[in-house]
Design a protein around this motif. Structure first.
Motif, mmCIF file in Angstrom:
data_model
loop_
_atom_site.group_PDB
_atom_site.id
_atom_site.type_symbol
_atom_site.label_atom_id
_atom_site.label_comp_id
_atom_site.label_asym_id
_atom_site.label_seq_id
_atom_site.Cartn_x
_atom_site.Cartn_y
_atom_site.Cartn_z
ATOM 1 N N GLY A 104 91.430 -36.136 121.983
ATOM 2 C CA GLY A 104 92.233 -35.043 121.038
ATOM 3 C C GLY A 104 92.009 -33.738 121.223
ATOM 4 N N ARG A 105 91.527 -33.349 122.518
ATOM 5 C CA ARG A 105 91.301 -31.996 122.542
ATOM 6 C C ARG A 105 92.551 -31.152 122.918
ATOM 7 N NH1 ARG A 105 86.996 -29.947 127.369
ATOM 8 N NH2 ARG A 105 87.669 -27.713 127.242
ATOM 9 N N GLY A 106 93.478 -31.671 123.623
ATOM 10 C CA GLY A 106 94.765 -30.941 123.606
ATOM 11 C C GLY A 106 95.773 -31.156 122.539
ATOM 12 N N CYS A 107 95.516 -31.526 121.546
ATOM 13 C CA CYS A 107 96.447 -31.786 120.496
ATOM 14 C C CYS A 107 96.492 -30.564 119.538
ATOM 15 C CB CYS A 107 95.845 -33.077 119.498
ATOM 16 S SG CYS A 107 95.775 -34.484 120.330
ATOM 17 N N LEU A 108 97.836 -30.517 119.013
ATOM 18 C CA LEU A 108 98.325 -29.476 117.768
ATOM 19 C C LEU A 108 97.690 -29.752 116.513
ATOM 20 C CD1 LEU A 108 101.890 -28.696 119.070
ATOM 21 C CD2 LEU A 108 99.636 -27.523 120.018
ATOM 22 N N ALA A 109 97.479 -31.070 116.439
ATOM 23 C CA ALA A 109 97.367 -31.536 115.004
ATOM 24 C C ALA A 109 96.118 -32.535 115.180
ATOM 25 C CB ALA A 109 98.468 -32.103 114.160
ATOM 26 N N GLY A 110 95.241 -32.729 113.971
ATOM 27 C CA GLY A 110 94.251 -33.678 113.950
ATOM 28 C C GLY A 110 92.957 -33.155 114.295
ATOM 29 N N ALA A 111 91.937 -34.015 114.010
ATOM 30 C CA ALA A 111 90.562 -33.840 114.377
ATOM 31 C C ALA A 111 90.305 -34.301 115.990
ATOM 32 C CB ALA A 111 89.712 -34.738 113.483
ATOM 33 N N VAL A 112 89.286 -33.747 116.137
ATOM 34 C CA VAL A 112 88.748 -33.974 117.458
ATOM 35 C C VAL A 112 87.814 -35.141 117.358
ATOM 36 C CG1 VAL A 112 87.165 -32.175 117.869
ATOM 37 C CG2 VAL A 112 88.153 -33.514 120.060
ATOM 38 N N PHE A 113 87.920 -36.161 118.182
ATOM 39 C CA PHE A 113 87.076 -37.428 118.054
ATOM 40 C C PHE A 113 85.953 -37.530 119.306
ATOM 41 C CE2 PHE A 113 89.356 -38.203 114.339
ATOM 42 C CZ PHE A 113 88.930 -39.403 113.842
ATOM 43 N N ALA A 114 85.033 -37.737 119.365
ATOM 44 C CA ALA A 114 84.054 -38.132 120.534
ATOM 45 C C ALA A 114 83.230 -39.396 120.302
ATOM 46 C CB ALA A 114 83.036 -36.891 120.751
ATOM 47 N N ALA A 115 82.834 -39.960 121.005
ATOM 48 C CA ALA A 115 81.913 -41.058 120.940
ATOM 49 C C ALA A 115 80.798 -41.102 121.790
ATOM 50 C CB ALA A 115 82.577 -42.621 121.167
ATOM 51 N N ALA A 116 79.824 -41.937 121.469
ATOM 52 C CA ALA A 116 78.549 -42.021 122.473
ATOM 53 C C ALA A 116 78.322 -43.608 122.285
ATOM 54 C CB ALA A 116 77.275 -41.138 121.719
ATOM 55 N N VAL A 117 77.947 -43.948 123.644
ATOM 56 C CA VAL A 117 77.760 -45.466 123.863
ATOM 57 C C VAL A 117 76.536 -45.468 124.707
ATOM 58 C CG1 VAL A 117 78.633 -47.591 124.583
ATOM 59 C CG2 VAL A 117 80.213 -46.124 123.516
ATOM 60 N N ILE A 118 75.593 -46.428 124.141
ATOM 61 C CA ILE A 118 74.380 -46.858 124.909
ATOM 62 C C ILE A 118 74.720 -48.373 125.518
ATOM 63 C CG2 ILE A 118 71.811 -47.417 125.187
ATOM 64 C CD1 ILE A 118 71.496 -45.090 123.169
ATOM 65 N N LEU A 119 74.808 -48.483 126.536
ATOM 66 C CA LEU A 119 74.927 -50.075 127.203
ATOM 67 C C LEU A 119 73.515 -50.522 127.461
ATOM 68 C CD1 LEU A 119 78.363 -49.532 129.156
ATOM 69 C CD2 LEU A 119 78.163 -50.559 126.754
ATOM 70 N N PRO A 120 73.766 -51.974 127.545
ATOM 71 C CA PRO A 120 72.477 -52.453 127.885
ATOM 72 C C PRO A 120 72.196 -52.302 129.534
ATOM 73 C CG PRO A 120 73.988 -54.110 126.747
ATOM 74 C CD PRO A 120 74.732 -53.068 127.091
ATOM 75 N N ALA B 134 78.250 -37.568 117.303
ATOM 76 C CA ALA B 134 78.281 -39.122 117.663
ATOM 77 C C ALA B 134 76.815 -39.352 118.121
ATOM 78 C CB ALA B 134 79.161 -39.338 118.750
ATOM 79 N N LEU B 135 76.133 -38.420 118.918
ATOM 80 C CA LEU B 135 74.710 -38.923 119.490
ATOM 81 C C LEU B 135 73.506 -38.866 118.066
ATOM 82 C CD1 LEU B 135 74.888 -36.520 122.391
ATOM 83 C CD2 LEU B 135 74.387 -38.923 122.387
ATOM 84 N N ASP B 136 74.094 -37.998 117.165
ATOM 85 C CA ASP B 136 73.108 -37.990 116.068
ATOM 86 C C ASP B 136 73.001 -39.227 115.299
ATOM 87 O OD1 ASP B 136 72.517 -35.240 116.263
ATOM 88 O OD2 ASP B 136 74.031 -34.535 114.807
ATOM 89 N N GLN B 137 74.221 -40.005 115.266
ATOM 90 C CA GLN B 137 74.325 -41.171 114.720
ATOM 91 C C GLN B 137 73.958 -42.535 115.391
ATOM 92 O OE1 GLN B 137 78.354 -41.749 112.398
ATOM 93 N NE2 GLN B 137 78.699 -39.979 113.650
ATOM 94 N N LEU B 138 73.434 -42.387 116.456
ATOM 95 C CA LEU B 138 73.201 -43.697 117.309
ATOM 96 C C LEU B 138 71.730 -44.384 116.465
ATOM 97 C CD1 LEU B 138 73.649 -42.350 120.966
ATOM 98 C CD2 LEU B 138 74.852 -44.064 119.677
ATOM 99 N N THR B 139 72.027 -45.351 116.637
ATOM 100 C CA THR B 139 70.692 -46.021 115.835
ATOM 101 C C THR B 139 69.664 -46.445 116.804
ATOM 102 O OG1 THR B 139 71.555 -48.360 116.351
ATOM 103 C CG2 THR B 139 71.963 -47.339 114.160
ATOM 104 N N THR B 140 69.650 -46.206 118.369
ATOM 105 C CA THR B 140 68.730 -45.932 119.302
ATOM 106 C C THR B 140 68.832 -44.950 119.824
ATOM 107 O OG1 THR B 140 69.048 -48.472 119.875
ATOM 108 C CG2 THR B 140 68.123 -47.171 121.623
ATOM 109 N N ARG B 141 67.730 -44.192 120.075
ATOM 110 C CA ARG B 141 67.780 -42.893 120.443
ATOM 111 C C ARG B 141 67.830 -42.773 121.959
ATOM 112 N NH1 ARG B 141 70.231 -40.492 117.366
ATOM 113 N NH2 ARG B 141 69.823 -38.480 118.528
ATOM 114 N N PRO B 142 68.796 -41.817 122.466
ATOM 115 C CA PRO B 142 68.634 -41.921 124.122
ATOM 116 C C PRO B 142 67.701 -41.296 124.424
ATOM 117 C CG PRO B 142 70.432 -40.541 122.970
ATOM 118 C CD PRO B 142 69.751 -41.198 121.868
#
Length: 202
Positions: free
Chosen positions: A19-35, A94-102
Protein backbone atom coordinates in the motif's frame (compact mmCIF):
# COMPACT_ATOMS: atom_id res chain seq x y z
CA UNK A 1 12.72 -21.89 -6.02
CA UNK A 2 13.02 -19.23 -3.35
CA UNK A 3 15.77 -19.43 -0.71
CA UNK A 4 14.94 -20.09 2.92
CA UNK A 5 17.44 -17.92 4.84
CA UNK A 6 19.85 -15.05 4.21
CA UNK A 7 21.39 -15.20 7.69
CA UNK A 8 22.11 -18.91 8.01
CA UNK A 9 21.82 -20.18 11.56
CA UNK A 10 19.96 -17.15 12.93
CA UNK A 11 16.27 -16.76 13.72
CA UNK A 12 15.42 -14.52 10.81
CA UNK A 13 12.32 -12.42 10.16
CA UNK A 14 11.37 -11.41 6.63
CA UNK A 15 9.51 -8.10 6.19
CA UNK A 16 7.52 -6.51 3.40
CA UNK A 17 4.88 -3.79 3.05
CA UNK A 18 1.75 -3.19 0.99
CA UNK A 19 0.00 0.00 0.00
CA UNK A 20 2.93 2.36 -0.25
CA UNK A 21 1.80 3.84 -3.58
CA UNK A 22 -1.87 4.27 -2.69
CA UNK A 23 -3.80 7.52 -2.42
CA UNK A 24 -6.02 6.23 0.37
CA UNK A 25 -5.84 3.91 3.34
CA UNK A 26 -3.21 2.78 5.79
CA UNK A 27 0.07 1.16 4.84
CA UNK A 28 0.42 -2.41 6.09
CA UNK A 29 3.55 -4.48 6.71
CA UNK A 30 4.15 -8.03 7.85
CA UNK A 31 7.00 -9.85 9.54
CA UNK A 32 7.34 -13.62 9.24
CA UNK A 33 9.69 -16.15 10.82
CA UNK A 34 9.65 -19.49 9.03
CA UNK A 35 11.01 -22.78 10.41
CA UNK A 36 14.62 -23.72 9.61
CA UNK A 37 14.91 -25.56 6.29
CA UNK A 38 11.32 -24.65 5.42
CA UNK A 39 10.33 -25.44 1.84
CA UNK A 40 7.22 -24.32 -0.03
CA UNK A 41 7.40 -24.26 -3.81
CA UNK A 42 4.13 -22.30 -4.02
CA UNK A 43 5.41 -19.23 -2.17
CA UNK A 44 6.24 -16.26 -4.37
CA UNK A 45 6.04 -12.49 -4.49
CA UNK A 46 2.39 -11.63 -3.83
CA UNK A 47 2.17 -9.60 -7.05
CA UNK A 48 2.87 -12.78 -9.04
CA UNK A 49 -0.07 -14.64 -7.49
CA UNK A 50 -3.80 -14.53 -8.08
CA UNK A 51 -5.97 -13.13 -5.31
CA UNK A 52 -7.43 -16.57 -4.61
CA UNK A 53 -3.94 -18.10 -4.38
CA UNK A 54 -2.76 -15.39 -1.98
CA UNK A 55 -5.54 -16.19 0.47
CA UNK A 56 -4.87 -19.93 0.30
CA UNK A 57 -1.20 -19.26 0.99
CA UNK A 58 -2.04 -16.90 3.84
CA UNK A 59 -3.64 -19.80 5.69
CA UNK A 60 -0.59 -21.97 4.98
CA UNK A 61 1.84 -19.28 6.17
CA UNK A 62 -0.07 -18.63 9.37
CA UNK A 63 -0.16 -22.37 10.09
CA UNK A 64 3.48 -23.10 9.27
CA UNK A 65 5.28 -19.98 10.52
CA UNK A 66 7.18 -19.97 13.79
CA UNK A 67 5.76 -16.46 14.25
CA UNK A 68 4.03 -13.83 12.15
CA UNK A 69 2.52 -10.40 12.69
CA UNK A 70 1.07 -7.46 10.78
CA UNK A 71 1.76 -3.79 11.50
CA UNK A 72 -0.34 -0.83 10.38
CA UNK A 73 0.34 2.90 10.00
CA UNK A 74 -2.69 5.16 9.49
CA UNK A 75 -3.22 7.74 6.75
CA UNK A 76 -2.88 10.49 9.37
CA UNK A 77 0.50 9.13 10.43
CA UNK A 78 1.58 8.81 6.80
CA UNK A 79 0.80 12.50 6.26
CA UNK A 80 2.76 13.40 9.38
CA UNK A 81 5.96 11.37 8.81
CA UNK A 82 5.85 10.61 5.02
CA UNK A 83 5.25 7.29 3.31
CA UNK A 84 8.83 5.98 3.45
CA UNK A 85 9.05 6.47 7.20
CA UNK A 86 5.52 5.10 7.57
CA UNK A 87 6.39 1.94 5.63
CA UNK A 88 9.40 1.33 7.85
CA UNK A 89 7.37 2.08 10.99
CA UNK A 90 4.76 -0.48 9.87
CA UNK A 91 7.54 -3.08 9.58
CA UNK A 92 8.85 -2.16 13.04
CA UNK A 93 5.34 -2.50 14.46
CA UNK A 94 5.01 -5.93 12.89
CA UNK A 95 8.38 -6.96 14.35
CA UNK A 96 7.29 -5.66 17.76
CA UNK A 97 4.38 -8.11 17.79
CA UNK A 98 6.29 -11.29 16.94
CA UNK A 99 5.93 -13.90 19.67
CA UNK A 100 9.38 -15.27 18.84
CA UNK A 101 12.13 -12.68 18.87
CA UNK A 102 14.20 -12.62 15.67
CA UNK A 103 17.99 -12.47 15.64
CA UNK A 104 18.16 -10.85 12.20
CA UNK A 105 15.84 -9.07 9.76
CA UNK A 106 15.65 -9.15 5.96
CA UNK A 107 13.56 -6.53 4.17
CA UNK A 108 12.20 -6.21 0.67
CA UNK A 109 13.44 -3.07 -1.08
CA UNK A 110 16.39 -0.79 -0.50
CA UNK A 111 15.45 1.32 2.54
CA UNK A 112 15.14 0.39 6.20
CA UNK A 113 16.02 1.82 9.59
CA UNK A 114 17.75 -0.30 12.23
CA UNK A 115 15.43 -2.32 14.42
CA UNK A 116 17.10 -2.21 17.79
CA UNK A 117 20.52 -3.83 17.61
CA UNK A 118 19.48 -6.60 15.20
CA UNK A 119 21.46 -7.06 12.00
CA UNK A 120 19.33 -6.24 8.98
CA UNK A 121 19.74 -6.26 5.23
CA UNK A 122 17.60 -4.81 2.43
CA UNK A 123 17.13 -6.90 -0.69
CA UNK A 124 15.77 -5.42 -3.90
CA UNK A 125 12.99 -7.69 -5.18
CA UNK A 126 13.54 -9.80 -2.09
CA UNK A 127 9.93 -11.02 -2.22
CA UNK A 128 10.94 -13.00 -5.30
CA UNK A 129 14.12 -14.38 -3.70
CA UNK A 130 13.51 -15.28 -0.05
CA UNK A 131 10.66 -17.32 1.38
CA UNK A 132 10.13 -15.26 4.53
CA UNK A 133 9.90 -12.01 2.57
CA UNK A 134 7.50 -13.62 0.07
CA UNK A 135 5.39 -14.82 3.00
CA UNK A 136 5.42 -11.33 4.50
CA UNK A 137 4.37 -9.83 1.17
CA UNK A 138 1.37 -12.17 1.01
CA UNK A 139 0.24 -11.36 4.57
CA UNK A 140 0.69 -7.61 4.13
CA UNK A 141 -1.16 -7.62 0.82
CA UNK A 142 -4.12 -9.77 1.90
CA UNK A 143 -4.66 -8.03 5.22
CA UNK A 144 -4.53 -4.64 3.53
CA UNK A 145 -6.93 -5.83 0.82
CA UNK A 146 -9.37 -6.95 3.53
CA UNK A 147 -9.11 -3.50 5.11
CA UNK A 148 -9.71 -1.68 1.81
CA UNK A 149 -12.73 -3.86 1.06
CA UNK A 150 -14.20 -2.82 4.41
CA UNK A 151 -13.57 0.86 3.61
CA UNK A 152 -15.17 0.33 0.19
CA UNK A 153 -18.45 -0.53 1.91
CA UNK A 154 -18.36 2.90 3.55
CA UNK A 155 -17.27 4.76 0.40
CA UNK A 156 -18.28 2.65 -2.64
CA UNK A 157 -17.92 5.49 -5.14
CA UNK A 158 -14.09 5.32 -5.10
CA UNK A 159 -13.93 1.68 -6.30
CA UNK A 160 -11.60 0.68 -3.49
CA UNK A 161 -12.84 -2.88 -3.74
CA UNK A 162 -11.24 -2.98 -7.19
CA UNK A 163 -8.30 -0.57 -6.99
CA UNK A 164 -7.48 -0.99 -3.25
CA UNK A 165 -6.73 2.73 -3.03
CA UNK A 166 -4.22 2.91 -5.88
CA UNK A 167 -4.40 5.94 -8.20
CA UNK A 168 -6.49 4.64 -11.08
CA UNK A 169 -8.45 6.95 -13.35
CA UNK A 170 -11.74 5.88 -11.76
CA UNK A 171 -10.37 6.62 -8.29
CA UNK A 172 -9.16 10.08 -9.25
CA UNK A 173 -12.36 10.87 -11.12
CA UNK A 174 -14.28 10.06 -7.93
CA UNK A 175 -12.02 12.38 -5.93
CA UNK A 176 -12.80 15.16 -8.42
CA UNK A 177 -16.52 14.49 -8.14
CA UNK A 178 -16.92 13.73 -4.42
CA UNK A 179 -13.77 15.15 -2.82
CA UNK A 180 -11.37 13.44 -0.45
CA UNK A 181 -12.44 11.17 2.39
CA UNK A 182 -10.93 10.94 5.88
CA UNK A 183 -8.99 7.93 4.57
CA UNK A 184 -7.19 9.82 1.80
CA UNK A 185 -3.55 10.77 2.26
CA UNK A 186 -3.66 14.56 2.14
CA UNK A 187 0.06 14.98 1.41
CA UNK A 188 -0.25 12.88 -1.77
CA UNK A 189 -1.06 14.30 -5.21
CA UNK A 190 -4.65 13.10 -5.10
CA UNK A 191 -5.69 14.39 -8.52
CA UNK A 192 -2.39 13.96 -10.35
CA UNK A 193 -2.10 13.57 -14.11
CA UNK A 194 -4.71 11.11 -15.36
CA UNK A 195 -2.51 10.38 -18.36
CA UNK A 196 0.18 8.93 -16.11
CA UNK A 197 -1.55 6.31 -13.99
CA UNK A 198 0.27 4.07 -11.56
CA UNK A 199 0.14 0.33 -11.87
CA UNK A 200 -1.77 -1.25 -9.03
CA UNK A 201 -1.59 -4.74 -7.60
CA UNK A 202 -4.44 -7.00 -8.69
Amino acid sequence: MLINNYHTGLIEAGCDEAGRGCLAGAVFAAAVILPPNYVNADLNDSKQLSEKRRYVLRDTIERDAVAWAVGVVTPEEIDEINILNASILAMHRALDQLTTRPEAVIVDGNRFKPYGSLPSVTIVKGDGKYLSIAAASILAKTYRDDYMKRLAEEYPQYDWKGNKGYPTKKHRDAIRQFGATPYHRRTFNLLGDTQLEFEFEE
